[in-house]
Write an enzyme that holds these catalytic residues in place. Structure first.
Site, PDB file in Angstrom:
ATOM      1  N   ILE A   1       0.873  -1.169   0.000  1.00 60.07           N
ATOM      2  CA  ILE A   1       0.000   0.000   0.000  1.00 60.07           C
ATOM      3  C   ILE A   1       0.913   1.222   0.000  1.00 60.07           C
ATOM      4  O   ILE A   1       2.090   1.128   0.329  1.00 60.07           O
ATOM      5  CB  ILE A   1      -0.984   0.020   1.202  1.00 60.07           C
ATOM      6  CG1 ILE A   1      -0.232   0.029   2.544  1.00 60.07           C
ATOM      7  CG2 ILE A   1      -1.938  -1.154   1.132  1.00 60.07           C
ATOM      8  CD1 ILE A   1      -1.170   0.160   3.758  1.00 60.07           C
ATOM      9  N   ASP A   2       0.361   2.365  -0.393  1.00 58.61           N
ATOM     10  CA  ASP A   2       1.165   3.589  -0.481  1.00 58.61           C
ATOM     11  C   ASP A   2       1.810   3.928   0.857  1.00 58.61           C
ATOM     12  O   ASP A   2       1.271   3.614   1.924  1.00 58.61           O
ATOM     13  CB  ASP A   2       0.285   4.786  -0.880  1.00 58.61           C
ATOM     14  CG  ASP A   2      -0.257   4.683  -2.290  1.00 58.61           C
ATOM     15  OD1 ASP A   2       0.267   3.863  -3.070  1.00 58.61           O
ATOM     16  OD2 ASP A   2      -1.211   5.417  -2.598  1.00 58.61           O
ATOM     17  N   LYS A   3       2.930   4.617   0.789  1.00 59.91           N
ATOM     18  CA  LYS A   3       3.613   5.090   1.993  1.00 59.91           C
ATOM     19  C   LYS A   3       2.674   5.891   2.886  1.00 59.91           C
ATOM     20  O   LYS A   3       2.666   5.728   4.113  1.00 59.91           O
ATOM     21  CB  LYS A   3       4.816   5.959   1.597  1.00 59.91           C
ATOM     22  CG  LYS A   3       5.561   6.577   2.773  1.00 59.91           C
ATOM     23  CD  LYS A   3       6.680   7.490   2.291  1.00 59.91           C
ATOM     24  CE  LYS A   3       7.374   8.165   3.465  1.00 59.91           C
ATOM     25  NZ  LYS A   3       8.445   9.089   3.016  1.00 59.91           N
TER      26      LYS A   3
END
Length: 242
Positions: free
Chosen positions: A55-57
């Site tokens: 998942i995105d940072k």
């Protein structure tokens, strides 16, 4: 084992699931090969760990890691073949025109802005279902069920609907949420020179994953939203009642 900077939501002999804080990378990038990524931290504690998905940072929430090659292949295939049910919670700006709906706009990387996605007719097929969980005067809490896993999919599709994710610096206004914007009567405490945001990061959380493992066991994993997002929702509920 040293204390980990995140919660382990579930663990067995084959895999583990963690609740990733916003701002932490799943994998180290080329500028950072230290222990600041989830994979690096887990490998220091467990030895070799396999990354199943990311998942995105800036997104918080559930991430699964496999402990062996067999499980890695099995779980990776589930994600690849869309056999894992993935649900996110997002706090968005404004109220949605429709209480629920689907967005099936194809996504492609921006031709100039690297790492940024756009809706493009020749992009990859992308499918997001959404429904409003709670509606407030200035914000809405939305649940997203994603059938594909494109980069920034929810963020771009939310913008397309007309309600960008709160504090999104790329697809929204990037502005933090301040209590003063919610309360009519607000005063700084004596020791504060400026107001601290109640939420100053992307308001998106990977909430749940539902799947069956290679042994036929069904799993329904959930990760609680973090303190900052929870505090904002409590404040919005309070203001709604006042």
């Amino acid at each position: 084992m040293a204390k980990l900077p995140f919660e382990i939501v579930f663990e067995n002999d084959d895999f583990l699931a963690i609740n990733k804080p916003s701002g932490m990378l799943v994998l180290p990038d080329r500028h950072d090969n230290s222990l600041s990524s989830v994979k690096g931290i887990l490998e220091a504690a467990y030895g070799h760990i396999f990354v199943v998905h990311r998942i995105d940072k800036d997104t918080s929430g559930l991430v699964i890691f496999a402990k062996n090659a067999e499980t890695h292949k099995y779980l990776s295939d589930l994600f690849q073949n869309r056999q894992i049910e993935k649900r996110y919670w997002g706090l968005v700006n404004g109220q949605l025109r429709e209480e629920s709906g689907s967005v099936m706009e194809p996504l492609s990387e921006h031709p100039v802005k690297k790492g940024t996605m756009i809706i493009h007719a020749k992009g990859k097929a992308s499918h997001t279902d959404y429904k409003v969980l709670q509606s407030y005067p200035k914000y809405s809490l939305v649940e997203y069920h994603i059938h594909t896993g494109r980069t920034h999919q929810i963020r771009v599709h939310s913008k397309f609907v007309g309600n960008a994710i709160v504090c999104d610096p790329i697809y929204g206004d990037g502005k933090p949420v301040l209590i003063s914007s919610l309360k009519k009567k607000f005063n700084l405490s004596k020791n504060e020179l400026e107001e601290r945001p109640i939420l100053g990061r992307l308001g998106l959380h990977a909430y749940s994953l539902k799947f069956e493992d290679q042994h036929g066991t069904k799993h329904y994993l959930k990760a609680d939203i973090f303190k900052d997002m929870r505090a904002l929702l409590q404040q919005l509920e309070k203001n709604k009642r006042d």
